[in-house]
Design a protein around this motif. Structure first.
Motif: not given
Length: 101
Positions: A46-69
């Motif tokens: 599900w995509i939860i539409i009552t919770e959303w966030n804004r942050f700088a891109w790229p953000g400190y918590d952006i991590r490569p996807i395992a197997g897709r680095e």
């Protein structure tokens, strides 16, 4: 994505989760075909539409996807599904996003 006066790109994100929405959350189920095309698990999501966030891109918590680095994105939502999510957010009348930086 928006670019404020400071010139730092900001992304606006809503969570995508395999946890069913709580009673107080508005959510849209991600169709199986979309999950498959994005390479997500076979679990309902599900995509939860009552919770959303804004942050700088790229953000400190952006991590490569395992197997897709080095990829950090599963891809794009189909345009029609994206519009459905966007329209639901607008219809819900949710205010400003929460800054996470």
């Amino acid at each position: 994505m928006t670019r404020p006066k400071d010139g730092i790109d900001q992304v606006h994100v809503v969570p995508l989760t395999t946890k069913p929405p709580a009673r107080d959350q508005l959510a849209i189920e991600v169709p199986e075909a979309v999950r498959r095309d994005l390479g997500l698990s076979g679990d309902r999501s599900w995509i939860i539409i009552t919770e959303w966030n804004r942050f700088a891109w790229p953000g400190y918590d952006i991590r490569p996807i395992a197997g897709r680095e080095p990829a950090v994105s599963y891809g794009y939502l189909p345009a029609s599904f994206f519009r459905r999510v966007r329209d639901a957010i607008v219809a819900a009348g949710i205010g400003r996003p929460v800054d996470r930086d």
